[in-house]
Scaffold this active site. Structure first.
Site, PDB file in Angstrom:
ATOM      1  N   SER A 121       0.916  -1.146  -0.119  1.00 36.59           N
ATOM      2  CA  SER A 121       0.141  -0.182   0.001  1.00 36.59           C
ATOM      3  C   SER A 121       0.809   1.182  -0.023  1.00 36.59           C
ATOM      4  O   SER A 121       0.333   2.168  -0.552  1.00 36.59           O
ATOM      5  CB  SER A 121      -1.009   0.190   1.372  1.00 36.59           C
ATOM      6  OG  SER A 121      -1.616  -1.130   1.475  1.00 36.59           O
ATOM      7  N   HIS A 142      -2.339  -3.736  -6.502  1.00 39.92           N
ATOM      8  CA  HIS A 142      -2.664  -3.320  -5.053  1.00 39.92           C
ATOM      9  C   HIS A 142      -4.217  -3.520  -4.848  1.00 39.92           C
ATOM     10  O   HIS A 142      -5.046  -2.654  -5.637  1.00 39.92           O
ATOM     11  CB  HIS A 142      -2.290  -1.813  -4.905  1.00 39.92           C
ATOM     12  CG  HIS A 142      -2.737  -1.375  -3.686  1.00 39.92           C
ATOM     13  ND1 HIS A 142      -3.294   0.071  -3.491  1.00 39.92           N
ATOM     14  CD2 HIS A 142      -2.824  -1.768  -2.533  1.00 39.92           C
ATOM     15  CE1 HIS A 142      -3.441   0.064  -2.128  1.00 39.92           C
ATOM     16  NE2 HIS A 142      -3.093  -0.810  -1.340  1.00 39.92           N
ATOM     17  N   GLU A 154      -5.334  -1.210  -8.361  1.00 37.60           N
ATOM     18  CA  GLU A 154      -4.258  -0.471  -8.934  1.00 37.60           C
ATOM     19  C   GLU A 154      -3.011  -1.363  -9.548  1.00 37.60           C
ATOM     20  O   GLU A 154      -2.628  -2.135  -8.756  1.00 37.60           O
ATOM     21  CB  GLU A 154      -3.829   0.532  -8.000  1.00 37.60           C
ATOM     22  CG  GLU A 154      -4.849   1.655  -7.445  1.00 37.60           C
ATOM     23  CD  GLU A 154      -4.153   2.385  -6.378  1.00 37.60           C
ATOM     24  OE1 GLU A 154      -4.713   3.514  -6.361  1.00 37.60           O
ATOM     25  OE2 GLU A 154      -3.728   1.860  -5.129  1.00 37.60           O
ATOM     26  N   ASN A 192      -5.089   6.171  -2.392  1.00 39.78           N
ATOM     27  CA  ASN A 192      -4.746   6.675  -1.234  1.00 39.78           C
ATOM     28  C   ASN A 192      -4.121   8.122  -1.353  1.00 39.78           C
ATOM     29  O   ASN A 192      -4.099   9.036  -0.534  1.00 39.78           O
ATOM     30  CB  ASN A 192      -3.654   5.755  -0.673  1.00 39.78           C
ATOM     31  CG  ASN A 192      -4.272   4.834   0.088  1.00 39.78           C
ATOM     32  OD1 ASN A 192      -5.431   4.562   0.143  1.00 39.78           O
ATOM     33  ND2 ASN A 192      -3.478   3.573   0.123  1.00 39.78           N
TER      34      ASN A 192
HETATM   35  N1  LIG Z   1      -5.038  -5.038   5.096  1.00 39.33           N
HETATM   36  C1  LIG Z   1      -5.187  -4.268   4.528  1.00 39.33           C
HETATM   37  O1  LIG Z   1      -6.338  -3.242   4.481  1.00 39.33           O
HETATM   38  C2  LIG Z   1      -4.298  -3.967   3.131  1.00 39.33           C
HETATM   39  C3  LIG Z   1      -4.948  -3.347   1.991  1.00 39.33           C
HETATM   40  C4  LIG Z   1      -4.044  -3.001   0.727  1.00 39.33           C
HETATM   41  C5  LIG Z   1      -2.807  -3.531   1.009  1.00 39.33           C
HETATM   42  N2  LIG Z   1      -2.249  -4.198   2.264  1.00 39.33           N
HETATM   43  C6  LIG Z   1      -1.040  -4.787   2.119  1.00 39.33           C
HETATM   44  O2  LIG Z   1      -0.929  -6.109   1.956  1.00 39.33           O
HETATM   45  C7  LIG Z   1       0.033  -6.690   2.670  1.00 39.33           C
HETATM   46  C8  LIG Z   1      -0.515  -7.884   3.589  1.00 39.33           C
HETATM   47  O3  LIG Z   1      -1.361  -7.223   4.554  1.00 39.33           O
HETATM   48  P1  LIG Z   1      -2.420  -7.989   5.384  1.00 39.33           P
HETATM   49  O4  LIG Z   1      -3.361  -7.097   5.911  1.00 39.33           O
HETATM   50  O5  LIG Z   1      -2.925  -9.171   4.524  1.00 39.33           O
HETATM   51  O6  LIG Z   1      -1.472  -8.545   6.330  1.00 39.33           O
HETATM   52  P2  LIG Z   1      -1.611  -9.853   7.366  1.00 39.33           P
HETATM   53  O7  LIG Z   1      -0.952  -9.622   8.360  1.00 39.33           O
HETATM   54  O8  LIG Z   1      -3.244 -10.186   7.568  1.00 39.33           O
HETATM   55  O9  LIG Z   1      -0.984 -11.049   6.648  1.00 39.33           O
HETATM   56  C9  LIG Z   1       0.223 -11.085   6.304  1.00 39.33           C
HETATM   57  C10 LIG Z   1       0.742 -12.619   6.252  1.00 39.33           C
HETATM   58  O10 LIG Z   1       1.919 -12.845   5.615  1.00 39.33           O
HETATM   59  C11 LIG Z   1       2.708 -13.650   6.317  1.00 39.33           C
HETATM   60  N3  LIG Z   1       4.165 -13.386   6.122  1.00 39.33           N
HETATM   61  C12 LIG Z   1       5.107 -12.458   6.646  1.00 39.33           C
HETATM   62  N4  LIG Z   1       6.194 -12.511   6.136  1.00 39.33           N
HETATM   63  C13 LIG Z   1       6.158 -13.505   5.270  1.00 39.33           C
HETATM   64  C14 LIG Z   1       7.168 -14.042   4.482  1.00 39.33           C
HETATM   65  N5  LIG Z   1       8.433 -13.350   4.451  1.00 39.33           N
HETATM   66  N6  LIG Z   1       6.930 -15.163   3.941  1.00 39.33           N
HETATM   67  C15 LIG Z   1       5.577 -15.563   3.736  1.00 39.33           C
HETATM   68  N7  LIG Z   1       4.790 -15.140   4.455  1.00 39.33           N
HETATM   69  C16 LIG Z   1       4.889 -13.990   5.204  1.00 39.33           C
HETATM   70  C17 LIG Z   1       2.085 -13.672   7.636  1.00 39.33           C
HETATM   71  O11 LIG Z   1       2.364 -14.792   8.483  1.00 39.33           O
HETATM   72  C18 LIG Z   1       0.788 -13.208   7.399  1.00 39.33           C
HETATM   73  O12 LIG Z   1       0.111 -14.499   7.420  1.00 39.33           O
HETATM   74  C19 LIG Z   1       0.690  -5.711   3.262  1.00 39.33           C
HETATM   75  O13 LIG Z   1       1.996  -5.262   2.250  1.00 39.33           O
HETATM   76  C20 LIG Z   1      -0.144  -4.534   3.404  1.00 39.33           C
HETATM   77  O14 LIG Z   1       0.332  -3.238   3.383  1.00 39.33           O
HETATM   78  C21 LIG Z   1      -3.183  -4.427   3.243  1.00 39.33           C
END
Ligand SMILES: NC(=O)c1ccc[n+]([C@@H]2O[C@H](COP(=O)([O-])OP(=O)(O)OC[C@H]3O[C@@H](n4cnc5c(N)ncnc54)[C@H](O)[C@@H]3O)[C@@H](O)[C@H]2O)c1
Length: 508
Positions: A121, A142, A154, A192
């Site tokens: 993000s 994204h 995106e 954003n």
């Molecule tokens: N949550 C949101 O609203 C949102 C929206 C858009 C983008 N994002 C982006 O998406 C990504 C994930 O966000 P999320 O909310 O799903 O996070 P989350 O914490 O729910 O999930 C992340 C997962 O990745 C795993 N993980 C971490 N490091 C790892 C690695 N090196 N190898 C394999 N697995 C690994 C973790 O165990 C976890 O299950 C981030 O980059 C975040 O910025 C999040």
């Protein structure tokens, strides 16, 4: 690069990764899902199964399609099992070094033409690509939370991303039923970035003490049609998330005043008034869940007593009331001479009320302004100047209460509340179009679908009229002498040429 991506790897099975896996599998892709945490995969599969079952229960999906979708998601324990993928999307922790290390590792596993996409993000896709041996295969993809319901994505093109990678992701986005928005790699991408003006201008209005937060929220919901006001949104997101994002984008644009947050946001963050998560933000969430008012707090809208208020308003000149507003007024109460009236109602748009009153040499204790842009039977915004008497405010509110029209009262502010916030949103979108961050129709689609605004910002600017948006911004700029309100050349040129704001450059 393959333009018909069918074999997808998803790394990270959290909130985003599982959603991405589900939409890709639903579109017929075979998906391999990996996570470093042992229990994450099982939880992800359970969550996808639950979501699909709900869709079946609601009749939106057949059981056969739900089963087929689930069967296409294969949980795998090791990255090296992604060796046959045509696309790998990462949705892991938001840390640049960790994502860079993952992509480096993946480059040694996947085929040479496999696209590596990031769901980041806020991180630089360019910096992520720069750590790879083949930066041309790296792009942003994204999604928004929840992925299955937020039908916009995106596609981020970093300077060295190959066009074929972008095209392949756009094509897959369409197949999964998401509106693809192509954007260059820039802070906040489109959604954003475009969302900055709403919250920062709301905070600025609060910092100026134009009105209390619940009044500002009420105006933006009732009069302008936003689903929630900026303070409801900040409470929902949490200041621990919102303030660093505001500060980061302001910093990434080298302190551009358009993105400048206000200090009260950080002060409230330091005080731990984060929002819903701490049960106290701008609103209190102790006891029963707080419902911010949709009508004004004064409660005058319930008072149906017909007031004997005489009114005067100008019929021409810069403070004249438009017909959309006079249609809401008891015209039989208008008196011919300003000095005979109890209330003098003005509607300046390019100055604040104080300046309009000084210009027209009226009795400042009797003046009150009405927002000429967003006033309707749903609600009106009344604006006092520092000399307006309480009796004038009360009389003006009673006029609208008698007609069951909620009225919100604010202090003097050039552009009132809704025109000011919307003008800032339109201006920011114009600047994004000017900088080529995305095409005009992509900016509009991203904002409508990603932020849920009633209209795309350029389309909204066209509905209001580019001239009028420019007039509001010039008024703000002249009053505050703040470069925050400088109009984008995209807006100025299109206003001068009477071109729609949503029209791309003809030669582009
Ligand atoms: N949550 C949101 O609203 C949102 C929206 C858009 C983008 N994002 C982006 O998406 C990504 C994930 O966000 P999320 O909310 O799903 O996070 P989350 O914490 O729910 O999930 C992340 C997962 O990745 C795993 N993980 C971490 N490091 C790892 C690695 N090196 N190898 C394999 N697995 C690994 C973790 O165990 C976890 O299950 C981030 O980059 C975040 O910025 C999040």
């Amino acid at each position: 690069m393959n333009q018909d991506l069918r074999k997808v790897g998803v790394v990270g099975a959290g909130a985003m990764g599982r959603g991405i896996a589900q939409v890709c599998a639903a579109a017929g892709c075979s998906v391999q899902l990996v996570d470093s945490a042992t229990d994450a995969l099982a939880r992800a599969i359970d969550s996808v199964r639950d979501d699909l079952s709900q869709a079946v229960a609601k009749g939106r999906l057949s059981q056969a399609d739900a089963d087929a979708t689930l069967s296409r998601i294969e949980p795998v324990s090791e990255l090296k099992q992604l060796s046959g993928c045509e696309l790998v999307v990462e949705a892991i922790v938001e840390k640049l070094e960790v994502k860079q290390a993952l992509f480096k590792e993946l480059e040694a596993i996947v085929p040479a033409d496999c696209i590596l996409a990031t769901n980041t993000s806020s991180l630089s896709v360019t910096a992520l690509a720069a750590a790879c041996a083949s930066p041309e295969r790296v792009a942003g993809w994204h999604f928004f939370n929840p992925v299955t319901r937020m039908r916009v994505v995106e596609v981020i093109q970093a300077p060295r991303t190959a066009l074929e990678a972008v095209q392949a992701l756009v094509s897959l986005s369409k197949r999964i039923g998401h509106r693809a928005v192509v954007t260059s790699d820039s802070p906040g991408f489109v959604v954003n970035h475009a969302g900055r003006a709403f919250v920062t201008e709301g905070l600025k209005l609060l910092a100026e003490r134009t009105a209390e937060h619940q009044v500002l929220d009420g105006i933006l919901r009732t009069c302008a049609g936003f689903r929630m006001g900026p303070f409801e949104l900040l409470d929902l997101t949490g200041l621990d998330v919102s303030v660093p994002v505001m500060e980061s984008i302001h910093g990434q644009y080298y302190g551009d005043d358009r993105y400048r947050p206000v200090t009260l946001a950080r002060t409230r963050l330091l005080a731990g008034l984060l929002g819903r998560k701490t049960r106290q933000g701008f609103y209190s969430y102790e006891g029963k869940p707080a419902a911010p008012p949709s009508s004004p707090p004064a409660g005058l809208s319930d008072d149906k007593a017909s007031p004997e208020v005489s009114m005067w308003w100008p019929v021409d000149g810069p403070a004249a009331l438009p017909s959309s507003i006079t249609a809401l007024l008891p015209v039989e109460r208008r008196v011919a001479q300003a000095h005979e009236a109890d209330v003098l109602l003005l509607a300046p748009l390019d100055t604040d009320l104080s300046s309009a009153v000084a210009e027209l040499r009226l009795d400042a204790s009797k003046v009150i302004a009405i927002d000429p842009v967003f006033g309707s039977a749903n609600g009106v915004t009344l604006m006092s100047c520092p000399a307006t008497s309480a009796a004038t405010v009360d009389a003006a509110q009673r006029v609208f209460a008698a007609r069951s029209i909620p009225s919100f009262v604010i202090a003097d502010s050039p552009g009132y509340v809704a025109p000011r916030v919307v003008a800032c949103i339109v201006n920011l979108a114009c600047e994004m179009a000017q900088q080529g961050i995305a095409a005009p129709d992509d900016i509009d689609a991203a904002v409508r679908l990603g932020l849920g605004y009633p209209f795309g910002p350029l389309e909204w600017g066209d509905r209001l009229g580019a001239d009028r948006v420019l007039q509001i911004l010039k008024g703000l700029h002249a009053t505050f002498e703040d470069p925050r309100y400088r109009p984008s050349p995209w807006l100025v040129r299109r206003a001068r040429l009477s071109l729609p704001l949503s029209a791309p450059d003809r030669l582009a």
